[in-house]
Enzyme design. Structure first.
Site, PDB file in Angstrom:
ATOM      1  N   GLY A 236      37.068  43.038  41.750  1.00 43.08           N
ATOM      2  CA  GLY A 236      35.955  42.219  41.275  1.00 43.08           C
ATOM      3  C   GLY A 236      34.950  43.098  40.565  1.00 43.08           C
ATOM      4  N   GLU A 259      38.837  47.845  42.967  1.00 43.57           N
ATOM      5  CA  GLU A 259      39.219  47.739  41.547  1.00 43.57           C
ATOM      6  C   GLU A 259      38.100  46.988  40.854  1.00 43.57           C
ATOM      7  OE1 GLU A 259      41.737  49.068  40.094  1.00 43.57           O
ATOM      8  OE2 GLU A 259      42.594  49.851  41.935  1.00 43.57           O
ATOM      9  N   CYS A 294      39.535  42.941  33.286  1.00 46.03           N
ATOM     10  CA  CYS A 294      38.830  44.188  33.604  1.00 46.03           C
ATOM     11  C   CYS A 294      39.164  45.261  32.589  1.00 46.03           C
ATOM     12  CB  CYS A 294      39.221  44.651  34.996  1.00 46.03           C
ATOM     13  SG  CYS A 294      41.001  44.803  35.198  1.00 46.03           S
ATOM     14  N   GLU A 393      29.182  45.369  31.118  1.00 49.22           N
ATOM     15  CA  GLU A 393      30.408  44.586  30.978  1.00 49.22           C
ATOM     16  C   GLU A 393      29.998  43.140  30.692  1.00 49.22           C
ATOM     17  OE1 GLU A 393      32.649  43.574  34.562  1.00 49.22           O
ATOM     18  OE2 GLU A 393      34.476  44.224  33.555  1.00 49.22           O
TER      19      GLU A 393
HETATM   20  P1  NAD Z   1      32.904  39.085  41.643  1.00 49.36           P
HETATM   21  O1  NAD Z   1      32.591  40.468  42.055  1.00 49.36           O
HETATM   22  O2  NAD Z   1      31.781  38.165  41.378  1.00 49.36           O
HETATM   23  O3  NAD Z   1      33.795  38.361  42.747  1.00 49.36           O
HETATM   24  C1  NAD Z   1      35.055  38.875  43.124  1.00 49.36           C
HETATM   25  C2  NAD Z   1      35.398  38.334  44.500  1.00 49.36           C
HETATM   26  O4  NAD Z   1      34.477  38.869  45.448  1.00 49.36           O
HETATM   27  C3  NAD Z   1      35.305  36.817  44.628  1.00 49.36           C
HETATM   28  O5  NAD Z   1      36.347  36.367  45.457  1.00 49.36           O
HETATM   29  C4  NAD Z   1      33.949  36.627  45.300  1.00 49.36           C
HETATM   30  O6  NAD Z   1      33.842  35.427  46.031  1.00 49.36           O
HETATM   31  C5  NAD Z   1      33.916  37.826  46.232  1.00 49.36           C
HETATM   32  N1  NAD Z   1      32.582  38.265  46.660  1.00 49.36           N
HETATM   33  C6  NAD Z   1      31.404  38.165  45.983  1.00 49.36           C
HETATM   34  N2  NAD Z   1      30.401  38.702  46.708  1.00 49.36           N
HETATM   35  C7  NAD Z   1      30.936  39.154  47.872  1.00 49.36           C
HETATM   36  C8  NAD Z   1      30.417  39.808  49.029  1.00 49.36           C
HETATM   37  N3  NAD Z   1      29.136  40.125  49.139  1.00 49.36           N
HETATM   38  N4  NAD Z   1      31.265  40.121  50.028  1.00 49.36           N
HETATM   39  C9  NAD Z   1      32.580  39.840  49.931  1.00 49.36           C
HETATM   40  N5  NAD Z   1      33.137  39.207  48.859  1.00 49.36           N
HETATM   41  C10 NAD Z   1      32.331  38.879  47.836  1.00 49.36           C
HETATM   42  O7  NAD Z   1      33.870  39.203  40.380  1.00 49.36           O
HETATM   43  P2  NAD Z   1      34.466  38.021  39.500  1.00 49.36           P
HETATM   44  O8  NAD Z   1      33.375  37.495  38.643  1.00 49.36           O
HETATM   45  O9  NAD Z   1      35.252  37.079  40.343  1.00 49.36           O
HETATM   46  O10 NAD Z   1      35.543  38.817  38.591  1.00 49.36           O
HETATM   47  C11 NAD Z   1      35.201  39.506  37.464  1.00 49.36           C
HETATM   48  C12 NAD Z   1      35.030  40.980  37.756  1.00 49.36           C
HETATM   49  O11 NAD Z   1      36.226  41.505  38.330  1.00 49.36           O
HETATM   50  C13 NAD Z   1      34.799  41.797  36.499  1.00 49.36           C
HETATM   51  O12 NAD Z   1      33.803  42.748  36.733  1.00 49.36           O
HETATM   52  C14 NAD Z   1      36.154  42.469  36.280  1.00 49.36           C
HETATM   53  O13 NAD Z   1      36.085  43.654  35.513  1.00 49.36           O
HETATM   54  C15 NAD Z   1      36.597  42.708  37.671  1.00 49.36           C
HETATM   55  N6  NAD Z   1      38.058  42.911  37.732  1.00 49.36           N
HETATM   56  C16 NAD Z   1      38.544  44.174  37.943  1.00 49.36           C
HETATM   57  C17 NAD Z   1      39.930  44.396  37.951  1.00 49.36           C
HETATM   58  C18 NAD Z   1      40.505  45.785  38.145  1.00 49.36           C
HETATM   59  O14 NAD Z   1      41.714  45.901  38.410  1.00 49.36           O
HETATM   60  N7  NAD Z   1      39.720  46.846  38.043  1.00 49.36           N
HETATM   61  C19 NAD Z   1      40.802  43.318  37.776  1.00 49.36           C
HETATM   62  C20 NAD Z   1      40.271  42.053  37.570  1.00 49.36           C
HETATM   63  C21 NAD Z   1      38.890  41.867  37.557  1.00 49.36           C
END
Ligand code: NAD
Length: 490
Positions: A236, A259, A294, A393
């Site tokens: 995330g 990640e 990502c 980003e």
């Molecule tokens: P996000 O960080 O908002 O959420 C990701 C997940 O984390 C969701 O399931 C969300 O409900 C959960 N979450 C949020 N706050 C939390 C907390 N305090 N405790 C536990 N869980 C929590 O990200 P998003 O908007 O869903 O996805 C986009 C992001 O993910 C972008 O920054 C992207 O670059 C990244 N991403 C990285 C990769 C990689 O392999 N490096 C792959 C895909 C996406």
């Protein structure tokens, strides 16, 4: 015929615990379809009590069923059957994915599903191929490094590739003998439940893989904090990753795989080769999944000799994009996941403009797409290194364009103060490519290509603010085991 009517798809709404569907008692969350903004369903999120039930079930099941103790080859066989069932039910899974996420149906069928099944097959093979070690010691003793599963792994995934992200987390964790409690994004809760049902049909003991749905603040935090969760594997944003890392440290000093986000450069030298080929590569790098990847290559850094030709070709290609709902088999271009993400893209472009950026093409939402969140591919030039469009980003189809004269200047522009996920280097000179590869601080460098291959042995993961640890590859399997040092005197 892949197109389908989204109103005729039955959705698994809810949680999946101990091999059974469950409804939550927590807050209600409406789930919208990104292609038209309509509500697809409402789920009641898992509160701390339901998360506790899922984690406790996982801990019990992995021991009672023998999953953690059985021969690794048996685990591999279950995972292989799981991959076969994913292929068998591909059309149904693809509809769930296409309806509720940003992934067009043809993309899911042709890429995401095979990729998901193959990731699971790859880890099925790892299960009995990688052992511990015997360590050199005095003749009268024997030292061993014995791998063990952690126990229950808490996995948290984002919304951008729900099925494949789930396979990257569950494949290595289950192959190594762990149980998993997975929380998909609250924006894309459907396909993962079906994936878990198929795992049980394949022979995974009920309770070894559980799905809990809900927001990060409620369900995600409860999962990270649960005392029986021994490791957290998260994909995330960097901001959420930082919160999870501190929570994991506070609640039991758990290891984390993170990640996270990226702001990856595409460094194009004058000798990059055929302009059309390079332009198509750059284009795919920042428009795939509407830029919501990502690894998106969102910073074009181009040498002045070919800059005009490349940028003008990119502008023309951007003008050719057509939006289309994800359930139409002809659609290739993804919508933004929701209104908030579309607003964020708009806000970031406006902020960039206020600080001097110029819109070369795009810069607006597509007209005539109803309540779908489709954003035009956008090129921004005249951006300096402290422009917000360079620093942050955006997670939308926005490419910044910067120019350089010599290699040193190009490498200086490619460096980023926060992120280090990926980079693209485009040149016909092997020496220049190798110098750039060494100089760029990123977890992955693609040379004369941009994007993954189907070789699951290549791990992925970022440097700096882009994360800790790796998904995919043998490294992800190893990261799901802890090692016990044993010394025997005889
Ligand atoms: P996000 O960080 O908002 O959420 C990701 C997940 O984390 C969701 O399931 C969300 O409900 C959960 N979450 C949020 N706050 C939390 C907390 N305090 N405790 C536990 N869980 C929590 O990200 P998003 O908007 O869903 O996805 C986009 C992001 O993910 C972008 O920054 C992207 O670059 C990244 N991403 C990285 C990769 C990689 O392999 N490096 C792959 C895909 C996406």
């Amino acid at each position: 015929m892949l197109s389908f009517n989204p109103d005729n798809v039955s959705l698994p709404i809810g949680h999946y615990i101990n091999g059974k569907h469950r409804q939550g008692q927590g807050n209600g969350l409406g789930v919208k379809r990104p292609s038209d903004g309509r509500v697809a369903g409402e789920l009641r999120e898992a509160d701390a009590a339901l998360v506790d039930e899922a984690v406790t079930a996982a801990e019990y099941a992995r021991n009672a069923s023998g999953w953690s103790q059985c021969s690794p080859r048996e685990r591999g066989a279950v995972l292989r059957r799981w991959a076969d069932l994913i292929a068998r039910d591909g059309e149904q899974l693809a509809r769930l994915e296409a309806l509720g996420s940003t992934r067009p149906i043809a993309e899911v069928i042709n890429h995401e599903l095979p990729f998901t099944a193959e990731a699971i097959r790859f880890y099925a093979e790892c299960a009995d191929k990688y052992s511990g070690d015997l360590l050199p010691t005095h003749d009268a003793s024997l030292a061993m490094l014995v791998p063990e599963p952690y126990g229950v792994i808490g996995a948290i995934t984002p919304w951008n590739f729900p099925l494949s992200m789930a396979s990257w987390k569950c494949g290595p964790a289950l192959a190594a003998g762990n149980a998993v409690v997975l929380k998909p994004s609250e924006l894309t809760p459907f396909s993962t439940v079906r994936l878990a049902e198929l795992a049980v049909e394949a022979g995974l003991p009920a309770g070894v893989l559980n799905i809990v749905q809900g927001s990060g603040a409620v369900t995600g935090s409860a999962l990270v904090a649960h005392p029986l969760v021994r490791k957290v594997s998260f994909t995330g944003s960097t901001q959420t990753g930082a919160q999870i890392m501190s929570q994991a440290a506070f609640h039991g000093m758990k290891p984390v795989t993170l990640e996270l986000g990226g702001k990856s450069p595409q460094l194009v030298f004058d000798d990059a080769g055929d302009i059309e080929v390079v332009a198509q590569r750059i284009l795919r790098g920042f428009t795939a999944n509407g830029g919501q990847a990502c690894v998106a290559g969102t910073r074009l850094i181009v040498q002045r000799g070919i800059a005009d030709a490349l940028v003008s070709r990119l502008i023309t290609l951007c003008q050719g994009f057509q939006p289309g709902v994800t359930w139409d088999e002809h659609s290739r271009y993804a919508p933004m996941i929701d209104q908030r993400q579309a607003d964020k893209v708009q806000q970031m472009i406006r902020q960039a403009q206020q600080q001097g950026a110029e819109v070369l093409v795009g810069g607006e939402r597509f007209a005539h797409t109803g309540d779908g969140y489709f954003w035009q591919p956008t090129l921004l030039s005249a951006v300096n290194q402290d422009n917000p469009a360079i620093l942050q980003e955006i997670f939308g189809p926005v490419l910044t364009v910067q120019y350089f004269t010599d290699e040193a200047e190009g490498l200086m522009l490619a460096a980023h103060p926060t992120y280090g996920l990926c980079a693209g280097v485009h040149t016909q000179s092997l020496a220049r490519a190798m110098r750039a590869m060494r100089a760029i601080a990123a977890g992955t460098v693609w040379i004369n290509r941009y994007g993954r291959s189907g070789d699951f042995i290549i791990p992925t993961g970022g440097f700096h603010g882009s994360g800790i640890g790796k998904d995919l590859g043998r490294q992800a399997f190893d990261a799901c085991r802890r090692y016990k040092s044993v010394l025997i005197d005889f």
